[in-house]
Every structure is written in structure tokens, then in C-alpha cells.
Design a protein around this motif. Structure first.
Motif, short mmCIF file in Angstrom:
data_model
loop_
_atom_site.label_atom_id
_atom_site.label_comp_id
_atom_site.label_asym_id
_atom_site.label_seq_id
_atom_site.Cartn_x
_atom_site.Cartn_y
_atom_site.Cartn_z
N LEU A 360 0.84 -1.20 0.00
CA LEU A 360 0.00 0.00 0.00
C LEU A 360 0.87 1.25 0.00
O LEU A 360 1.98 1.25 0.55
CB LEU A 360 -0.90 0.02 1.24
N PRO A 361 0.41 2.34 -0.61
CA PRO A 361 1.16 3.60 -0.54
C PRO A 361 1.17 4.15 0.88
O PRO A 361 0.37 3.75 1.73
CB PRO A 361 0.39 4.52 -1.49
N ALA A 362 2.09 5.03 1.14
CA ALA A 362 2.17 5.64 2.47
C ALA A 362 0.89 6.41 2.78
O ALA A 362 0.29 7.02 1.89
CB ALA A 362 3.37 6.59 2.53
N PRO A 363 0.44 6.37 4.01
CA PRO A 363 -0.77 7.13 4.38
C PRO A 363 -0.56 8.62 4.14
O PRO A 363 0.53 9.15 4.30
CB PRO A 363 -0.95 6.83 5.86
N LEU A 364 -1.64 9.30 3.77
CA LEU A 364 -1.60 10.74 3.58
C LEU A 364 -1.59 11.43 4.95
O LEU A 364 -2.12 10.91 5.94
CB LEU A 364 -2.82 11.20 2.79
N PRO A 365 -0.97 12.60 5.05
CA PRO A 365 -1.00 13.32 6.33
C PRO A 365 -2.42 13.79 6.66
O PRO A 365 -3.15 14.25 5.78
CB PRO A 365 -0.07 14.51 6.08
N LEU A 366 -2.79 13.64 7.90
CA LEU A 366 -4.13 14.06 8.36
C LEU A 366 -3.98 15.44 8.98
O LEU A 366 -3.92 15.60 10.21
CB LEU A 366 -4.69 13.05 9.36
N ASP A 367 -3.89 16.45 8.11
CA ASP A 367 -3.56 17.79 8.55
C ASP A 367 -4.77 18.63 8.98
O ASP A 367 -4.60 19.75 9.45
CB ASP A 367 -2.83 18.54 7.43
N ALA A 396 -5.36 3.42 2.04
CA ALA A 396 -4.23 3.15 2.92
C ALA A 396 -4.28 4.02 4.17
O ALA A 396 -3.96 3.57 5.28
CB ALA A 396 -2.92 3.38 2.17
N SER A 397 -4.69 5.28 4.00
CA SER A 397 -4.76 6.20 5.14
C SER A 397 -5.82 5.77 6.14
O SER A 397 -5.60 5.83 7.36
CB SER A 397 -5.05 7.62 4.64
N CYS A 398 -6.96 5.32 5.65
CA CYS A 398 -8.04 4.88 6.55
C CYS A 398 -7.68 3.56 7.23
O CYS A 398 -8.03 3.35 8.40
CB CYS A 398 -9.34 4.77 5.78
N LEU A 399 -7.00 2.66 6.53
CA LEU A 399 -6.53 1.43 7.16
C LEU A 399 -5.54 1.73 8.27
O LEU A 399 -5.61 1.15 9.36
CB LEU A 399 -5.90 0.52 6.11
N ALA A 400 -4.62 2.65 8.02
CA ALA A 400 -3.64 3.02 9.04
C ALA A 400 -4.33 3.66 10.25
O ALA A 400 -3.96 3.40 11.40
CB ALA A 400 -2.60 3.97 8.45
N ALA A 401 -5.35 4.48 9.99
CA ALA A 401 -6.10 5.09 11.09
C ALA A 401 -6.83 4.04 11.90
O ALA A 401 -6.90 4.12 13.14
CB ALA A 401 -7.08 6.12 10.54
N ALA A 402 -7.39 3.04 11.22
CA ALA A 402 -8.08 1.95 11.93
C ALA A 402 -7.11 1.22 12.85
O ALA A 402 -7.44 0.92 14.01
CB ALA A 402 -8.71 0.99 10.94
N ALA A 403 -5.91 0.93 12.34
CA ALA A 403 -4.93 0.22 13.16
C ALA A 403 -4.48 1.09 14.33
O ALA A 403 -4.31 0.59 15.45
CB ALA A 403 -3.73 -0.16 12.30
N ALA A 404 -4.30 2.39 14.08
CA ALA A 404 -3.89 3.29 15.16
C ALA A 404 -4.96 3.41 16.24
O ALA A 404 -4.65 3.61 17.42
CB ALA A 404 -3.56 4.67 14.59
N ALA A 441 -0.91 -4.71 9.43
CA ALA A 441 -0.58 -3.35 9.85
C ALA A 441 0.91 -3.15 9.99
O ALA A 441 1.43 -2.06 9.69
CB ALA A 441 -1.30 -3.04 11.17
N ALA A 442 1.62 -4.17 10.48
CA ALA A 442 3.07 -4.02 10.68
C ALA A 442 3.78 -3.75 9.36
O ALA A 442 4.72 -2.94 9.30
CB ALA A 442 3.63 -5.27 11.35
N ALA A 443 3.35 -4.41 8.30
CA ALA A 443 3.97 -4.23 6.99
C ALA A 443 3.22 -3.22 6.13
O ALA A 443 3.67 -2.91 5.02
CB ALA A 443 4.03 -5.58 6.26
N HIS A 444 2.10 -2.71 6.63
CA HIS A 444 1.23 -1.80 5.87
C HIS A 444 0.96 -2.39 4.48
O HIS A 444 1.20 -1.77 3.44
CB HIS A 444 1.86 -0.41 5.76
N THR A 445 0.42 -3.60 4.51
CA THR A 445 0.23 -4.39 3.29
C THR A 445 -1.10 -5.12 3.36
O THR A 445 -1.53 -5.56 4.43
CB THR A 445 1.37 -5.42 3.14
N LEU A 446 -1.76 -5.24 2.22
CA LEU A 446 -2.93 -6.10 2.10
C LEU A 446 -2.49 -7.48 1.64
O LEU A 446 -1.59 -7.60 0.79
CB LEU A 446 -3.94 -5.52 1.10
N ARG A 447 -3.14 -8.52 2.18
CA ARG A 447 -2.82 -9.89 1.76
C ARG A 447 -4.11 -10.52 1.23
O ARG A 447 -5.12 -10.57 1.91
CB ARG A 447 -2.23 -10.70 2.92
#
Length: 564
Positions: A360-367, A396-404, A441-447
Motif C-alpha cells: 500500500l502507498p504511504a498514508p496521507l497526512p491528516l492535517d 491506505a490512510s483509513c486502514l492506518a487510522a483503523a490500526a492506530a 498493519a506491521a507491513a502496511h500491506t494487504l494480503r
């Protein structure tokens, strides 16, 4: 095994085997208020609060502070309550939810809040127990959301009663947890070796020992059960998680901290608040680091208690056996706080590294500033547009937010043991082939679990008519090994399992708002079908809700309440 195991199993099956009472129909004309009502109580308006620059959603979702922790004062408490549970706008637009026909009528208007709630019912009661270091005379207050004000329910310093009820359990000689009420947490024992002496961040229990300012969260069951009957306990436990997570995001964005306690002497706090736990459970205690606050001695055994009573609007109030039994089951041994690491046997399984990985691409900044994101948050009822695919960066940004957001901190154990798994049904997302995936989440990857468009499966197994899931960019599914949680910490673990899933949903809602992405969360789906589709029986994971993401149709017809 306690009753919570049976209730959890019934929740999973309810799409195929209705929970009793199967023929229940809500009496809308005799429904309760969306808030408690204490006639005659003195009301104290809360002051305004300006969010400082740099208080962004991204900072609020970060795992730790990037500077010294600030202390609360009355303006910051006011701002947090207003942005989380206060009324901040009116929702009236053309959309697909079933209540659309009623919304133009002012008595039935839907007033928006920063925090999500099952069915939009908002059954969480917020009490402020303030000691001598507070800005008002010490006492117990109820947060009146419609007035953004505190209603005084009791005058006098009872903060020691909360501190004692929420104190750290002291192991017995046999090594077993203490019985309810047997705490080491008197002010003197906890303060002497607390974080001020060690320089370490304060745990929630240590924070409770060092302050005389507390928020206490209750849930008045009838505010939700009048509509959802036996299912309501499942929904309201998630509501507690959404509130706490909003506070955690809001506070961290401004250098503050919110760490909830969910293990405490519940009956003791219920007596203090003048409520019966059959009608209103006490779900969380949040100690606040307050300017100039200090612990005070506990009150004598014959402590004061709130005598004012909530005036119910409904002429007929019903009790539902499943809700009553879940309150009893989760209230039992509520003061037996588990040892650190007790949730380890219930940890979420690690995604299979042998499956095809989709980076997945890097999450976008939540500014976006946290206040704007919370006030703009809303559900996308029927507005998703598959003709405008979701970008991979937004997913990717929403997945990262879910994990956080998959941690409630405090004494929940979820900060050290991740218990939430996360899956994604990708339908219309640029650069990612349609299919069902697990999120690493650790690899920021979908499987990849199953290739192919998921739209038919998603829509077939959704109960309501307010969303077309085939039109979404992706549907995220958080899971918890609920049975393992109950085995690890007992029936009260049901509250924690559901609250952390509620926290995940609030994190996704807030991130989506900050990113300008459409979002909707629902519980009305066939859980068993999802277990089968994602092969979750093997791991014992339970899919507890679904989170829909996607771009919305442009030019929505919305009522502009702020200029009306």
C-alpha cells in the motif's frame, strides 16, 4: 463460561436466528429522550475553547505525545465535551436513511455530534465528579448536551469515593485478585511511588490516585433498548468506545491525555450517582490530569450520594432479559482488574505472510484540525459513487487510522495486546484488484484472501436499505476473538472487546472526515456469512461491524444549518 459467551454467540447468529423478542416493534410515539433530564437542577454554562494551531487529526491518532503532557482546565474540558458529544449542527439532506421523512420537522430533527453512535441514539451519560481543585464548588455534575452546560446533581467533595472505587486492586496472599472493594488505591499508597517520583508516564490508575477530577461514563439502556431491544447491549458497548476514542484523539492533538479505567467497583459508583445498574450501567472512569489537582482522603463509609432522579419521558419502560443478564454478568467481579498481559491469549492473529502481498502507498497526512474533522463527520447514507473510485492512498490512510485506533489504553489491556484484526473488501479502488484481503498493519500491506468483485456478497448480506455496498470503494471489517477475550478476563471483557471496535470505527470516521472521504458504519449484516467468506472460524474471530469507504456523488443536497 459465563452468560456473555451465550450472548456473543446469539449476536453472531442473529442474521439467521432472530434474538428474542422476535416480534418486538418500537413504540416511536412513546420513545425516551436522547438525554437524561434532571428537573430543577442548577445549570452552569460551559465556556468557549479555541483549538490551538497544530491540533490535527494526525497528531491525535499518533501513538504518543511529542512533548510534555498538558493539564486540563475548564475551557479544555468544555471544548472536549462540545466537540465529542455536544450538538454541533443539524443533519438534513437528501440521503437514503429510513428517517429522512421525519428530519424536516423540528421536533424530530437530527442534531449532529462529533462522535458516532449506534442508531444515532447517543445513550452515554457523562458525569463530572469534581473535587476542590476544580473551578466550581466540588460536586457531581451531569453534562447536558443540548445546553452545553453542567447540571449540578450533588454538592460536596466525593472525588475520594471515585478514586477508591477505581483504585488499583491489591493481590491477596494467595495471589488472586482482590474482591470488589479491596483496593490498595487510597491516596497515600498510590501517590508516594507514582509517576511524579519516577518520571514515567502516569498509568490510568496512578492518574486516578493523583487527581480529584473524573469523568464517569454511564449508559442508560432504555435510550437504546426502546429501539434495539436485546441487541442494544451489543450496540451501547461500542458507543462507549466511540466516546472514549474521540476524547483520546481530541486530547492527544492538544498535548493532553485521556486514559480510561474500565475495571472498578461499579456498584459503589452507581450508588454515588444515584442510579440502579439494572437501568444504567457504569462503563468507564476517566481520571483527568488537572491544573493544581491533588488527591484527597477518601470519604467515610456513609458517603453522600446523588438524590436527584432522571425524569423519564416514556410512559412505558421495558426491560429485556438479555440486556439485564449482560449487565449482571459484566458487573460481577468488575473490580478484579486483570494482571498486565492477561489479554495475551486473545491477541489478534498475525496475517498469513504466505498470501499474495499487495503493498500500500504511504498514508496521507491528516492535517485537518481535530475540531473541524469532528464537526464535519457524518454518515454517507446512500451517497457512494462507484463511478468515482477511491484512491489507494485514501484507502491506505483509513486502514492506518483503523490500526492506530485499535487501542483504548488505560487498564483495558488493548494498548499492549492488539486484539483487533482488520479485513478489507476492495471493490472500486484505483490500483488494487477487487477482492477480500487481510490487513497486515506491521507491513502496511494487504494480503489477498479471495479474488473477485465483492459487491454481490456485500449487498446480499446487508440487512438495510440505506446503503448500496456495491458502490463503495472498500468495506473494512474489524474482528475480535471475543470468546478468547471472555476466557482470558471474564464476562466484563465483552465491554472491552466491543469498546475497542467502537474506537476503531471512530478513528476511521474521523480520518475519513479529515481526508474528505465518504464513510458509513453499520452493524446490520449477516455475521456468519462474513465468518464463512473470510474463513474466520479457523481463528475464532468475530466480525463486529462494517466500515464503508468511498467517494460520494458530487453536489449533495444538504441543509446549511449554519446560515439558516
Amino acid at each position: 463460561m459465563g452468560y456473555a459467551h451465550d450472548y456473543a454467540a446469539a449476536i453472531m447468529r442473529r442474521g439467521r436466528v432472530p434474538m428474542p423478542p422476535a416480534d418486538f416493534v418500537p413504540d416511536w410515539a412513546d420513545g425516551p429522550r436522547k438525554t437524561k433530564f434532571y428537573p430543577g437542577a442548577d445549570t452552569v454554562p460551559l465556556p468557549g475553547h479555541t483549538v490551538p494551531s497544530g491540533a490535527t487529526v494526525g497528531r491525535g491518532l499518533a501513538p504518543a505525545h511529542d512533548g510534555p503532557e498538558r493539564a486540563f482546565d475548564l475551557p479544555t474540558l468544555s471544548g472536549m465535551l462540545r466537540d465529542s458529544y455536544g450538538l454541533t449542527g443539524r443533519r438534513l439532506g437528501v440521503q437514503a436513511n429510513t428517517d429522512l421523512g421525519a428530519l424536516p420537522f423540528h421536533p424530530l430533527a437530527n442534531w449532529s455530534r462529533g462522535t458516532a453512535s449506534g442508531g444515532g441514539l447517543y445513550p452515554v451519560s457523562i458525569y463530572w465528579v469534581s473535587g476542590p481543585s476544580g473551578p466550581l464548588p466540588p460536586g457531581v455534575h451531569y453534562y447536558a448536551t443540548r445546553h452545553h452546560a453542567m447540571q449540578r446533581l450533588l454538592t460536596g467533595d466525593v472525588s475520594g469515593e471515585v478514586r477508591e472505587a477505581a483504585g488499583e486492586p491489591e493481590p491477596t496472599a494467595s495471589g488472586e485478585p482482590a474482591e470488589p472493594g479491596e483496593f490498595a488505591g487510597s491516596a497515600s499508597s498510590a501517590v508516594s511511588g507514582g509517576p511524579a517520583a519516577t518520571g514515567e508516564p502516569a498509568s490510568a490508575a496512578e492518574r486516578a490516585a493523583e487527581t480529584d477530577q473524573f469523568l464517569v461514563l454511564g449508559v442508560k439502556y432504555w435510550q437504546n433498548a426502546f429501539k434495539y431491544n436485546s441487541f442494544s447491549f451489543h450496540a451501547v458497548t461500542m458507543d462507549v468506545g466511540t466516546v472514549v476514542q474521540t476524547w483520546r484523539i481530541w486530547a492527544r492533538a492538544q498535548g493532553l491525555s485521556v486514559e480510561p479505567l474500565m475495571w472498578f467497583d461499579e456498584q459503589r459508583l452507581a450508588r454515588l450517582l444515584g442510579i440502579r445498574t439494572e437501568e444504567e450501567g457504569v462503563f468507564a472512569v476517566v481520571p483527568l490530569r488537572w491544573r493544581g489537582a491533588g488527591a484527597r482522603p477518601a470519604p467515610p463509609a456513609a458517603a453522600a450520594a446523588v438524590r436527584r432522579r432522571d425524569l423519564e419521558r416514556s410512559r412505558t419502560v421495558l426491560a429485556f432479559d438479555a440486556v439485564t443478564r449482560m449487565q449482571e454478568a459484566t458487573e460481577a467481579h468488575a473490580a478484579r482488574r486483570p494482571a498486565a498481559g492477561a489479554l495475551a491469549p486473545a491477541a489478534a492473529p498475525v496475517p498469513d505472510s504466505g498470501l499474495l502481498a499487495v503493498p500500500l502507498p504511504a498514508p496521507l497526512p491528516l492535517d485537518a484540525d481535530v475540531r473541524t474533522a469532528l464537526r464535519d463527520r457524518r454518515s454517507s447514507f446512500g451517497r457512494f459513487d462507484a463511478g468515482r473510485p477511491l484512491s489507494a492512498e485514501l484507502l491506505a490512510s483509513c486502514l492506518a487510522a483503523a490500526a492506530a485506533g485499535a487501542s483504548l489504553g488505560g487498564d483495558t489491556g488493548t494498548g499492549t495486546t492488539p486484539i483487533v484484526g482488520l479485513y478489507a473488501f476492495v471493490g472500486h479502488t484505483e490500483g488494487i484488484a477487487p477482492g477480500a484481503y487481510s490487513y497486515d498493519a506491521a507491513a502496511h500491506t494487504l494480503r489477498l484472501l479471495k479474488a473477485g468483485p465483492p459487491g454481490t456478497f456485500l449487498q446480499k448480506n446487508y440487512f438495510l436499505a440505506n446503503y448500496n455496498l456495491e458502490q463503495t470503494g472498500a468495506v473494512l471489517v474489524p474482528t475480535v476473538r471475543t470468546r478468547a477475550v471472555l476466557d482470558a478476563v471474564g464476562d466484563r471483557g465483552y465491554r472491552i472487546a466491543n469498546a475497542v471496535v467502537g474506537a476503531v470505527s471512530q478513528s476511521v470516521y474521523t480520518a475519513a472526515s479529515a481526508l474528505g472521504v465518504g464513510c458509513g458504519v453499520a452493524l446490520g449484516f449477516d455475521n456468519i456469512s462474513y465468518i464463512e467468506e473470510l474463513d474466520l472460524e479457523r481463528t475464532g474471530e468475530a466480525p463486529l461491524l462494517i466500515m464503508m469507504l468511498g467517494n460520494e456523488r458530487p453536489g449533495p443536497a444538504d441543509f446549511r444549518h449554519e446560515i439558516a
